[in-house]
Write a protein that holds these residues in place. Structure first.
Motif, PDB file in Angstrom:
ATOM      1  N   LYS A  73      37.291  12.862  25.453  1.00 48.78           N
ATOM      2  CA  LYS A  73      37.255  12.753  23.986  1.00 48.78           C
ATOM      3  C   LYS A  73      36.861  11.318  23.597  1.00 48.78           C
ATOM      4  O   LYS A  73      36.061  11.115  22.679  1.00 48.78           O
ATOM      5  CB  LYS A  73      38.646  13.121  23.438  1.00 48.78           C
ATOM      6  CG  LYS A  73      38.770  13.137  21.950  1.00 48.78           C
ATOM      7  CD  LYS A  73      38.250  14.456  21.378  1.00 48.78           C
ATOM      8  CE  LYS A  73      38.352  14.518  19.849  1.00 48.78           C
ATOM      9  NZ  LYS A  73      37.424  13.669  19.158  1.00 48.78           N
ATOM     10  N   MET A  76      33.109  10.822  24.251  1.00 44.43           N
ATOM     11  CA  MET A  76      32.242  11.469  23.263  1.00 44.43           C
ATOM     12  C   MET A  76      32.195  10.637  21.971  1.00 44.43           C
ATOM     13  O   MET A  76      31.138  10.491  21.367  1.00 44.43           O
ATOM     14  CB  MET A  76      32.719  12.891  22.996  1.00 44.43           C
ATOM     15  CG  MET A  76      32.329  13.846  24.129  1.00 44.43           C
ATOM     16  SD  MET A  76      32.551  15.570  23.733  1.00 44.43           S
ATOM     17  CE  MET A  76      34.290  15.751  23.971  1.00 44.43           C
ATOM     18  N   GLU A 111      25.573  17.201  29.469  1.00 44.42           N
ATOM     19  CA  GLU A 111      26.135  17.812  28.258  1.00 44.42           C
ATOM     20  C   GLU A 111      26.497  16.763  27.223  1.00 44.42           C
ATOM     21  O   GLU A 111      26.274  16.935  26.036  1.00 44.42           O
ATOM     22  CB  GLU A 111      27.382  18.620  28.622  1.00 44.42           C
ATOM     23  CG  GLU A 111      27.036  19.978  29.178  1.00 44.42           C
ATOM     24  CD  GLU A 111      28.253  20.714  29.703  1.00 44.42           C
ATOM     25  OE1 GLU A 111      29.388  20.295  29.401  1.00 44.42           O
ATOM     26  OE2 GLU A 111      28.071  21.691  30.447  1.00 44.42           O
ATOM     27  N   PHE A 112      27.091  15.658  27.714  1.00 40.17           N
ATOM     28  CA  PHE A 112      27.514  14.596  26.792  1.00 40.17           C
ATOM     29  C   PHE A 112      26.314  13.965  26.078  1.00 40.17           C
ATOM     30  O   PHE A 112      26.447  13.437  24.985  1.00 40.17           O
ATOM     31  CB  PHE A 112      28.287  13.500  27.551  1.00 40.17           C
ATOM     32  CG  PHE A 112      29.737  13.846  27.791  1.00 40.17           C
ATOM     33  CD1 PHE A 112      30.175  15.156  27.698  1.00 40.17           C
ATOM     34  CD2 PHE A 112      30.663  12.862  28.091  1.00 40.17           C
ATOM     35  CE1 PHE A 112      31.496  15.490  27.919  1.00 40.17           C
ATOM     36  CE2 PHE A 112      31.997  13.177  28.306  1.00 40.17           C
ATOM     37  CZ  PHE A 112      32.418  14.496  28.223  1.00 40.17           C
ATOM     38  N   GLU A 114      23.664  15.509  25.063  1.00 36.10           N
ATOM     39  CA  GLU A 114      22.929  16.453  24.210  1.00 36.10           C
ATOM     40  C   GLU A 114      22.836  16.012  22.746  1.00 36.10           C
ATOM     41  O   GLU A 114      21.850  16.286  22.075  1.00 36.10           O
ATOM     42  CB  GLU A 114      23.602  17.837  24.278  1.00 36.10           C
ATOM     43  CG  GLU A 114      23.222  18.621  25.525  1.00 36.10           C
ATOM     44  CD  GLU A 114      24.106  19.846  25.736  1.00 36.10           C
ATOM     45  OE1 GLU A 114      24.950  20.149  24.860  1.00 36.10           O
ATOM     46  OE2 GLU A 114      23.962  20.496  26.802  1.00 36.10           O
ATOM     47  N   ASP A 115      23.879  15.346  22.251  1.00 32.97           N
ATOM     48  CA  ASP A 115      23.901  14.970  20.833  1.00 32.97           C
ATOM     49  C   ASP A 115      23.204  13.645  20.542  1.00 32.97           C
ATOM     50  O   ASP A 115      23.112  13.234  19.392  1.00 32.97           O
ATOM     51  CB  ASP A 115      25.364  14.885  20.340  1.00 32.97           C
ATOM     52  CG  ASP A 115      25.888  16.278  19.998  1.00 32.97           C
ATOM     53  OD1 ASP A 115      25.055  17.202  19.924  1.00 32.97           O
ATOM     54  OD2 ASP A 115      27.104  16.425  19.817  1.00 32.97           O
TER      55      ASP A 115
ATOM     56  N   LYS B  40      29.571  19.777  15.177  1.00 32.53           N
ATOM     57  CA  LYS B  40      29.836  18.752  16.192  1.00 32.53           C
ATOM     58  C   LYS B  40      31.187  19.015  16.883  1.00 32.53           C
ATOM     59  O   LYS B  40      31.318  18.910  18.104  1.00 32.53           O
ATOM     60  CB  LYS B  40      29.859  17.387  15.505  1.00 32.53           C
ATOM     61  CG  LYS B  40      29.639  16.256  16.439  1.00 32.53           C
ATOM     62  CD  LYS B  40      29.384  15.012  15.665  1.00 32.53           C
ATOM     63  CE  LYS B  40      29.105  13.891  16.600  1.00 32.53           C
ATOM     64  NZ  LYS B  40      28.915  12.642  15.891  1.00 32.53           N
ATOM     65  N   ARG B  43      30.804  21.755  19.286  1.00 26.30           N
ATOM     66  CA  ARG B  43      30.158  21.338  20.540  1.00 26.30           C
ATOM     67  C   ARG B  43      31.138  20.553  21.423  1.00 26.30           C
ATOM     68  O   ARG B  43      31.195  20.730  22.632  1.00 26.30           O
ATOM     69  CB  ARG B  43      28.913  20.484  20.251  1.00 26.30           C
ATOM     70  CG  ARG B  43      27.745  21.323  19.735  1.00 26.30           C
ATOM     71  CD  ARG B  43      26.454  20.535  19.815  1.00 26.30           C
ATOM     72  NE  ARG B  43      26.447  19.352  18.966  1.00 26.30           N
ATOM     73  CZ  ARG B  43      26.059  19.339  17.696  1.00 26.30           C
ATOM     74  NH1 ARG B  43      25.626  20.443  17.109  1.00 26.30           N
ATOM     75  NH2 ARG B  43      26.085  18.222  17.010  1.00 26.30           N
ATOM     76  N   SER B  44      31.913  19.668  20.755  1.00 25.62           N
ATOM     77  CA  SER B  44      32.914  18.877  21.513  1.00 25.62           C
ATOM     78  C   SER B  44      33.915  19.787  22.194  1.00 25.62           C
ATOM     79  O   SER B  44      34.242  19.614  23.365  1.00 25.62           O
ATOM     80  CB  SER B  44      33.694  17.937  20.587  1.00 25.62           C
ATOM     81  OG  SER B  44      32.859  16.967  20.096  1.00 25.62           O
ATOM     82  N   ARG B  47      32.412  21.470  25.159  1.00 23.10           N
ATOM     83  CA  ARG B  47      32.300  20.556  26.312  1.00 23.10           C
ATOM     84  C   ARG B  47      33.663  20.306  26.961  1.00 23.10           C
ATOM     85  O   ARG B  47      33.790  20.286  28.181  1.00 23.10           O
ATOM     86  CB  ARG B  47      31.738  19.207  25.850  1.00 23.10           C
ATOM     87  CG  ARG B  47      30.254  19.233  25.731  1.00 23.10           C
ATOM     88  CD  ARG B  47      29.745  17.960  25.116  1.00 23.10           C
ATOM     89  NE  ARG B  47      28.487  18.231  24.440  1.00 23.10           N
ATOM     90  CZ  ARG B  47      28.118  17.734  23.278  1.00 23.10           C
ATOM     91  NH1 ARG B  47      28.909  16.895  22.632  1.00 23.10           N
ATOM     92  NH2 ARG B  47      26.961  18.036  22.762  1.00 23.10           N
TER      93      ARG B  47
END
Lengths: 128, 341
Positions: A73, A76, A111-112, A114-115, B40, B43-44, B47
């Motif tokens: 967390k 991200m 994956e991390f 992707e944004d 968002k 998506r978090s 993941r």
């Protein structure tokens, strides 16, 4: 801002933030007892520093073997911040280093990322 | 599947925006921002769930490989334990004993034995037969030694080196008594073994010589940091070996130091004094002639022999029908003997 250097323990990663050179590193394993206490202050200082940058070159290296969901967390959130810093006109490169053959860590990195819209992301294999 | 509801919320929200369902532009912008934040968050969450599943999977597979490794190590430690005396193995595995080159001085009772006729037999028997008989002999003697709480130091050819008082001790007197009891039981078991060796065609059955001494020895790990032996050294150890060399075949020869500790337990004959290199005092050897305790009760092989009678019974082999038959036979003989008396 004074640089931050924290030694790794069995549960927490090494933190090496060089604010002068804009080079930042998180390396090791991350499952501290209290994630908020461990990352809280360093991330606050990092965000404060990054918000003051203008057209700077920022290099962020992440080299983790294992991390828990709470650490994920934090990561991200960090990626969001770095993307905003890049959007603001800085050149930000995030390097995600993982052990050769560690598919788990490779997929997680992908994956991390992707944004990310503005920051550059690269995967790097740590050869053993 | 897992995030169907979240995806429905997102698709409905997008549809609303596309339809232009909002009259108030500010509200539309706020809704759009909220929708992006929700996407968002979705998506978090996705993941994090995936990360958590992967971590779990990784931990499970680690736990499995750890289990496998543990099983392998357990098996290995059982195999390795055969190369060590059980007491030493236990004290190392429980952490009581340090695996380092350290020694201490302790008063121990040391036992040495070897076999008369062994060298001769090596020339007469095939190596495979010799190995079988020797291993059988060592197994029998080890069982007796362990039953008496001995620490088996090593087997050297046909010789055995055993000690009492380390790593576990019941006190110097009791350690010496246990050693002598063990030696007597070994010699008695030897009589049974000799009989079976003779029966299987061994011309000169082995005879055991035993030497026992009590004194201060250095006990601990000797050798190098890479390869060490848990053993004992010192003049008193050498003395046990010398006593063994002077012992009669089938006999037990002990020093005065041991005899003084066990004289309530046995009768012994004093032998000619001797001197041993490294020991300043004159050695007074004592040969065991008898033991007051009746160890016969514990024996499983009974042998009686007179001019007119030969009796050999292996209680371990005598089971079921065989036992009933033997009792019947013996009772028949008893009846007849009583009748003729």
């Amino acid at each position: 801002m004074e640089n931050i250097k924290i030694e790794a323990t069995t549960r927490s990663p090494e933190i090496d933030f060089d604010f002068g050179a804009n080079k930042f590193l998180i390396k090791g394993e991350s499952y501290p007892e209290d994630v908020a206490t461990f990352y809280g202050l360093v991330i606050d200082q990092l965000e404060e520093h990054l918000s003051s940058l203008d057209t700077a070159e920022v290099s962020f290296e992440i080299e983790l073997i294992y991390f828990n969901s709470s650490s994920a967390k934090v990561l991200m959130g960090l990626f969001d911040t770095l993307d905003e810093v890049a959007k603001a006109g800085n050149r930000v490169t995030i390097t995600w280093t993982y052990d050769e053959g560690d598919d788990h860590m490779q997929e997680t990195g992908e994956e991390f990322s992707e944004d990310l819209e503005h920051a550059q992301f690269r995967l790097k294999i740590l050869e053993t | 599947m897992l995030f169907v509801k979240e995806l429905k919320v997102i698709s409905d929200g997008k549809e609303l925006l596309e339809k232009g369902a909002f009259v108030d532009t500010a509200a539309e912008e706020q809704f759009s921002t909220l929708l992006k934040s929700y996407e968002k968050l979705y998506r978090s969450e996705k993941r994090l769930v995936r990360l958590s599943d992967r971590n779990q999977e990784k931990l499970n597979s680690l736990a499995k490989s750890l289990d496998k490794k543990n099983t392998m190590l357990e098996g290995l430690s059982v195999k390795l334990s055969k190369y060590l005396s059980p007491q030493i193995y236990n004290s190392i595995f429980t952490g009581e004993q340090d695996v380092s080159l350290t020694t201490k001085r302790k008063k121990l009772t040391v036992f040495f034995s070897d076999l008369k006729n062994f060298t001769k037999t090596t020339e007469e028997l095939q190596p495979e037969d010799l190995t079988g008989i020797l291993n059988n002999y060592f197994s029998e003697m080890s069982t007796i030694a362990l039953a008496h709480g001995a620490t088996i130091d090593k087997f050297i050819g046909d010789a055995m080196m055993i000690f009492f008082g380390d790593p576990e001790s019941k006190g110097v007197k009791e350690d010496a008594s246990a050693c002598v009891r063990m030696a007597v039981e070994m010699q008695r078991r030897m009589e049974d073994l000799q009989q079976s060796w003779r029966d299987s065609g061994m011309e000169n059955p082995w005879e055991m010589r035993i030497g026992i001494n009590t004194g201060y020895c250095n006990v601990g790990n000797f050798g190098s940091v890479d390869r060490m032996d848990y053993t004992i050294i010192g003049g008193e150890v050498n003395l046990s070996a010398r006593l063994e060399g002077k012992s009669d075949p089938g006999g037990i020869l002990m020093s005065y130091e041991t005899y003084a500790l066990v004289k309530d337990l046995i009768t012994a004959e004093e032998q000619k004094p001797m001197t041993v290199k490294g020991i300043a005092r004159e050695i007074r050897p004592f040969a065991v002639t008898n033991i007051y305790e009746n160890l016969d009760d514990e024996r499983r092989f009974i042998r009686r022999e007179t001019e007119a009678m030969q009796l050999a019974v292996d209680l371990d082999k005598l089971t079921g029908e065989q036992r009933t038959k033997a009792i019947y036979e013996l009772e028949g003989v008893l009846e007849r003997m009583k009748g003729e008396a």
